[in-house]
Design a protein around this motif. Structure first.
Motif, mmCIF file in Angstrom:
data_model
loop_
_atom_site.group_PDB
_atom_site.id
_atom_site.type_symbol
_atom_site.label_atom_id
_atom_site.label_comp_id
_atom_site.label_asym_id
_atom_site.label_seq_id
_atom_site.Cartn_x
_atom_site.Cartn_y
_atom_site.Cartn_z
ATOM 1 N N ARG A 56 0.808 -1.231 0.000
ATOM 2 C CA ARG A 56 0.000 0.000 0.000
ATOM 3 C C ARG A 56 0.838 1.276 0.000
ATOM 4 N N GLU A 58 1.367 4.217 -2.323
ATOM 5 C CA GLU A 58 0.880 4.878 -3.534
ATOM 6 C C GLU A 58 1.981 5.544 -4.357
ATOM 7 N N ARG A 62 2.618 4.457 -8.316
ATOM 8 C CA ARG A 62 2.656 5.404 -9.438
ATOM 9 C C ARG A 62 4.009 5.373 -10.160
ATOM 10 N N GLU A 95 -8.926 -1.944 -4.109
ATOM 11 C CA GLU A 95 -8.853 -0.490 -3.938
ATOM 12 C C GLU A 95 -7.484 0.048 -4.353
ATOM 13 N N TRP A 96 -6.426 -0.653 -3.971
ATOM 14 C CA TRP A 96 -5.078 -0.200 -4.316
ATOM 15 C C TRP A 96 -4.762 -0.485 -5.775
ATOM 16 N N LYS A 99 -5.729 2.379 -7.916
ATOM 17 C CA LYS A 99 -4.745 3.473 -7.960
ATOM 18 C C LYS A 99 -3.729 3.215 -9.071
ATOM 19 N N ALA A 102 -5.474 3.774 -12.426
ATOM 20 C CA ALA A 102 -5.599 5.213 -12.674
ATOM 21 C C ALA A 102 -4.264 5.795 -13.143
ATOM 22 N N SER A 113 2.255 12.024 -13.754
ATOM 23 C CA SER A 113 1.774 11.535 -12.463
ATOM 24 C C SER A 113 2.248 12.456 -11.351
#
Length: 121
Positions: A56, A58, A62, A95-96, A99, A102, A113
């Motif tokens: 987890r 983020e 990315r 959920e992760w 990300k 996206a 990003s």
């Protein structure tokens, strides 16, 4: 690059000057680990992305998506690695994984990003 990302980059540059052996060692380790070899670099980066989903992080998600995009991943490849990550985490993994998806969509649209400083030094 937004102001916070620019600030983080400046801080990292300062830290590299203060701790060149450790920060440089991490950079060399990443360069070696994600090089083209028996396993193509894009699959190593997708693996790092899947692990980043599991832990987890983020900014790491990315950064690894961006680096994998730069290596020419397809949407199908991304989705298969997202599926692996989701099976390891269940609902939170979904959920992760969103990300990461996206970030991939931003990548293919050519958008920069925000906050992808982690792991990209």
């Amino acid at each position: 690059m937004d102001q916070s990302t620019s600030s983080e980059a400046g801080l990292f540059a300062e830290l590299r000057k203060l701790s060149p052996k450790v920060t440089g060692g991490l950079l060399r380790m990443r360069q070696e680990a994600y090089r083209e070899a028996a396993v193509p670099a894009k699959y190593k980066l997708l693996t790092a992305m899947a692990i980043s989903i599991a832990i987890r992080c983020e900014p790491c998600i990315r950064a690894y998506v961006r680096m994998a995009c730069d290596k020419g991943i397809s949407q199908d490849e991304l989705i298969e690695f997202l599926e692996v990550a989701m099976t390891m985490q269940g609902c939170p993994g979904e959920e992760w994984a969103l990300k990461a998806y996206a970030a991939y969509k931003e990548c293919i649209r050519g958008e920069q990003s925000v906050g992808a400083i982690c792991c990209a030094h």
